[in-house]
Design an enzyme around this catalytic site. Structure first.
Site, PDB file in Angstrom:
ATOM      1  N   GLY C 153      85.276 -54.711  45.133  1.00 16.36           N
ATOM      2  CA  GLY C 153      84.376 -55.437  45.865  1.00 16.36           C
ATOM      3  C   GLY C 153      84.549 -56.823  44.980  1.00 16.36           C
ATOM      4  O   GLY C 153      84.466 -56.579  43.904  1.00 16.36           O
ATOM      5  N   CYS C 154      84.032 -58.056  45.730  1.00 18.26           N
ATOM      6  CA  CYS C 154      84.074 -59.412  44.833  1.00 18.26           C
ATOM      7  C   CYS C 154      82.754 -59.235  43.889  1.00 18.26           C
ATOM      8  O   CYS C 154      83.248 -59.675  42.688  1.00 18.26           O
ATOM      9  CB  CYS C 154      83.940 -60.330  45.889  1.00 18.26           C
ATOM     10  SG  CYS C 154      82.579 -60.276  47.029  1.00 18.26           S
ATOM     11  N   TYR C 155      81.676 -58.971  44.208  1.00 15.21           N
ATOM     12  CA  TYR C 155      80.525 -58.932  43.115  1.00 15.21           C
ATOM     13  C   TYR C 155      80.826 -58.024  42.201  1.00 15.21           C
ATOM     14  O   TYR C 155      80.639 -58.240  41.036  1.00 15.21           O
ATOM     15  CB  TYR C 155      79.144 -58.680  43.894  1.00 15.21           C
ATOM     16  CG  TYR C 155      78.632 -59.811  44.778  1.00 15.21           C
ATOM     17  CD1 TYR C 155      78.231 -60.997  44.240  1.00 15.21           C
ATOM     18  CD2 TYR C 155      78.378 -59.660  46.167  1.00 15.21           C
ATOM     19  CE1 TYR C 155      77.486 -61.888  44.854  1.00 15.21           C
ATOM     20  CE2 TYR C 155      77.571 -60.468  46.665  1.00 15.21           C
ATOM     21  CZ  TYR C 155      77.211 -61.881  46.185  1.00 15.21           C
ATOM     22  OH  TYR C 155      76.931 -62.752  47.044  1.00 15.21           O
TER      23      TYR C 155
END
Lengths: 346, 346, 346, 346
Positions: C153-155
């Site tokens: 995921g990005c975060y």
């Protein structure tokens, strides 16, 4: 055959156009940045003032400009300083045998016109006569043979590309004056700190400036062979980069059905100009970060006005991208080298 | 004498125009919001869907619209629904004796013109005939006597205010078609979710839309008494609110020296129109959040084109502000009541 | 030796991650986009829905997804669909012998954890067991051997890269819970139209969302070997792209002088992670459009808190860039291929 | 009884805080702007440098500051000059009998603390002792009796309001250091031109600055009675105005269920502080242009961290709004006078 590599200097690398030249040339297969120099205000690694360039390897440090050092270390130089400073340096480097692209307005106009619109003393006429106007879509052949090129202005590029196919094709007498409603992002005004360009001032705003007095006006008329009288209106967009031009031209209605084909054929061999299919319009975002120009046309039957829209990146086709395109031509390279990137949509 | 208070309903309070009506009326000395209703998609406290209104006290909760309930609880109603829905509801409320301002395009045009530009069936002609066009600077007297007002469009307001002083003052025959280059912030398209209006799409961009086909075109021509043929070009600015119009008019050069005085006198008694001194230009930020309109003019001698610039807030003078101005006139109030705020500069 | 070319499919090419995959792969020397398919909502040339990709030549048209067609035309596929749809398709393609990188959250967590945080039924455990977590800086070797990769995921990527050098280096017991204050641009929420992501809503705003409940929380803890308890706070920035993480870690003061060297050596051979020199801080703009991650650390003596800052592009290192980095490893290519671009500063 | 009107001076009216003071006071029922003066760089109508104020009537022209002229024409003065200049002028005016609110940092801290954090010589201790710290939610009574008020810093206001209810309520020993992750719009840095605040630089970016060294740190600790050790991290948002604070506090889990009630009761009689219901979060847009502060709290069970979020307008509650709130108290007015506006949502 091994391609001869070209050693490239950039004078003014910490301004916006200079910064983009560094980025583009880093992608060029046959050019190396061999010299970076400015006023001396910033010396050292370019990544110290432009963090996004930190990791480009092999760049020389930024030094205080010296004509001799530049001439010694470069085959070709870009001079990207403010108008009033840039042209004289470009000429000096050319005299020392460096091929030069000057990104300022100093070498684009006859002396008297420059004096009237820039309100500054021009360079000598014999000097100005040496410079070739660097709009490849108009005079590719002259550029290829030139040693000193005057790179066009940002607004001028967007406007000229929007209108040039009409020159010699419409009856200019019938057309009357052409209103060019132009909008530009904030980087068009350079990187120096100015109150009206602070984010706190410009964000959420939009307004015109230098109404009726923008210095790209005579440059546009000249590049259109003087056949049209134009009114250039320049307006600030609250975004970093991009120019959008909306031009209003009263053409003979009989020509309307043929305009799109005229534009398409005029730009058939121009790798950076995209004449959009009917129903599409240019987007600043589609060209930001690139050397592309998008153009669309629309005929308005009710008013008999031809609308021409064009979009460029003021730092791309409007400055650094076009300068590299010119440099490619001057070096005998394919004009797209180093300029093949795709825009970010978001 | 005690001023009679007016009970006000807002139909569509969670859209952008409705939201601004709530904000303006909360500042009004003699109006009370007595009814808030929409499609029923959102019911309950308005602060649940518009957090900035959380702390306004005394607001009714939002209910599903009912004509009878509205008529019972209101002396005056604003109908701020999408075109195609709004007009019929406005008419129904008017029939029930409520004074009504309709913010949609449904009541502004003759049926055949509406059908051609909105591509939708119009209301009946006898119904349309009851509505007064609500641009106070043009027909203040009629508005004061009206019970049903068609509030002007946002682009239309900016364009009409820019050009109206020329009607009957210039020779329209000589003028020829007028190009109106208009730019609008994103809220002009309403609050419903649309992909092209997402921040990730519109930020950093600029482009035209509905080229040659925007439905405010005939509204502008009509409000200028049909004397000019206009080409309205609508373009999206990557900001929340504001409209900027740049109009290009070929007037008789002999009139040029008198234009500024003409504009100044024409708007002398218009409290919301500010004709700027020569050398100043409108800013969207100067009018955002207000009911003001800034206008400036510039004569371009080289091309004999008169440039007229105007700026409004599309939700202020372009929608909710103007609607309240109309309501004030209909109620016999000073037209500035509730509308005296100053813009934020940042 | 001639490099074998890899035929690449992208499932979900008109979303933001898919769009960036197209852009990156167009620059790849040994990959060709051979298949583009989505839900069937958009079929035809990708340039019709993503104008900036209009001029990329050689792209297949977008079709409605078919597992058989995809498996036939691709050696490797990226599946970039919403969580809940994406994983099952990725698994099916892997079963058909295609090497697959899944960009959703479907294959990153054990079933029970997924169920708790995504509030949706997970895939079967034996299926989940086949997927390798695709963070090259942590498990490059496993990725190179994998046929099915769960792209982070990005975060999660920004947070894990900020904290991973501390695992096994600090005494996790002493550290206590770590607050990760994270901020993301609007594209992190995908390209589908949502009211709160409209420019008119998000511009000029900033606020947290899914407080204490963001589904990347367990992904981060898992990738840090479960040694830290973290509190992930996710907040929306009014910009299109970029993630910025500020992490607060209470480390043993004796370790403080050695932290920078620890980070520098940990990422010594990571081509996309730039541990900045002391005194520098990450900028979202320095990484936007790239696969880079900038990290800086600062020891605060007064509070004995170590601050770690990291910045990535949520669509680059946070999605499409990292996916291509993984694909390069899976194909035996240099992991930087197609990913060498420089950010735009403006 | 007729209310005595108060003649108000603003020193520094063309800066951002000064500009907002003009706007707020124009709405005040009992205050008149009687004096506007700055460094002398801009003299004349304020509308010449702040176009949105053009139409406010009855404003004095801006003159070069003179203590005698100010004292003669004002009952009360706001001094909104940069730290280092402002305090001495404020003290001089106070000595001449004018009630003064100083918006700089010059009068907020003991001399030695000021010297350490501002790296500048402080005013004399006997002078500093005269100034009352102007945070009404903490010391309303002292302010009402004061003749010289030190208006709090913008970050400090947001942080103190977020944490003050915990003072004397939690066991500070157990809490440990508190990380305050703060974000501010660009106007927090003032109106003077600075390269890093240009729109072309700051748009689309986000980054921290003065890491561990921001001068509001000791101001916050002092206003929390010195019971907490705090780490203030300041970060730039690419928007004009607004501050958002996310604070992380490790409280005793037994207190968690009572926190919301504690905050609600603590701010029960604070007209500008809105403690949001559970599940709601502050938005910068909800407070921009106002003197409001939104606060929300969330208890994270997994990590035993209490999250406190607060949002203010750095020019409102963080500067001009709070200054007027203080002035109202000093004059015996209701503290909300002139400060009742509602934010714009778009």
């Amino acid at each position: 055959m091994t391609q001869q590599r070209v050693r490239v200097g950039i004078v003014g690398p910490t301004g916006y156009a200079g910064m983009e030249l560094v980025r583009f040339i880093a992608q060029h297969p046959y050019m190396d940045v061999s010299y970076l120099a400015g006023s001396g205000a910033h010396t050292g690694p370019i990544g110290d003032v432009l963090p996004h360039l930190r990791r480009l390897s092999g760049l020389p440090t930024v030094s205080a400009f010296s004509p001799a050092a530049c001439a010694e270390s470069c085959d070709l130089a870009f001079v990207a300083l403010p108008s009033g400073e840039s042209g004289a340096i470009a000429v000096e480097l050319a005299t020392r045998g460096v091929r030069v692209i000057d990104l300022s307005g100093d070498l684009r106009l006859p002396g008297d016109v420059y004096r009237a619109w820039y309100q500054r003393e021009p360079l000598a006429n014999e000097v100005l006569a040496r410079a070739v106007y660097g709009l490849p879509e108009v005079n590719r052949t002259d550029i290829a043979a030139a040693s000193l090129v005057a790179n066009p202005g940002c607004y001028a590029t967007a406007a000229i590309l929007a209108l040039r196919p009409l020159v010699g094709w419409v009856d200019a007498q019938r057309v009357g004056p052409i209103a060019i409603d132009a909008k530009s992002g904030a980087t068009g005004a350079g990187r120096g700190a100015k109150q009206h360009l602070q984010l706190g001032e410009l964000a959420n705003d939009f307004y015109p400036y230098r109404v009726g007095a923008h210095q790209h006006t005579p440059e546009i008329e000249q590049a259109l062979d003087g056949v049209f009288r134009i009114l250039l209106t320049t307006q600030l967009l609250p975004i970093p980069r991009g120019i959008f031009v909306s031009a209003y031209v009263q053409i003979d209605p009989d020509l309307a059905p043929a305009v799109h084909a005229r534009y398409a054929s005029f730009y058939e061999s121009a790798p950076f100009v995209d004449v959009l299919p009917p129903g599409h319009v240019p987007h600043i975002k589609s060209v930001a970060g690139t050397n592309d120009c998008q153009i669309s046309i629309a005929w308005n039957e009710r008013t008999r006005i031809l609308q021409v829209f064009s979009a460029i990146d003021n730092l791309g086709k409007g400055a650094a991208g076009q300068a590299l395109q010119n440099a490619n031509l001057m070096c005998g390279f394919d004009e797209t080298m180093g300029l093949s990137g795709t825009a970010l949509w978001t």
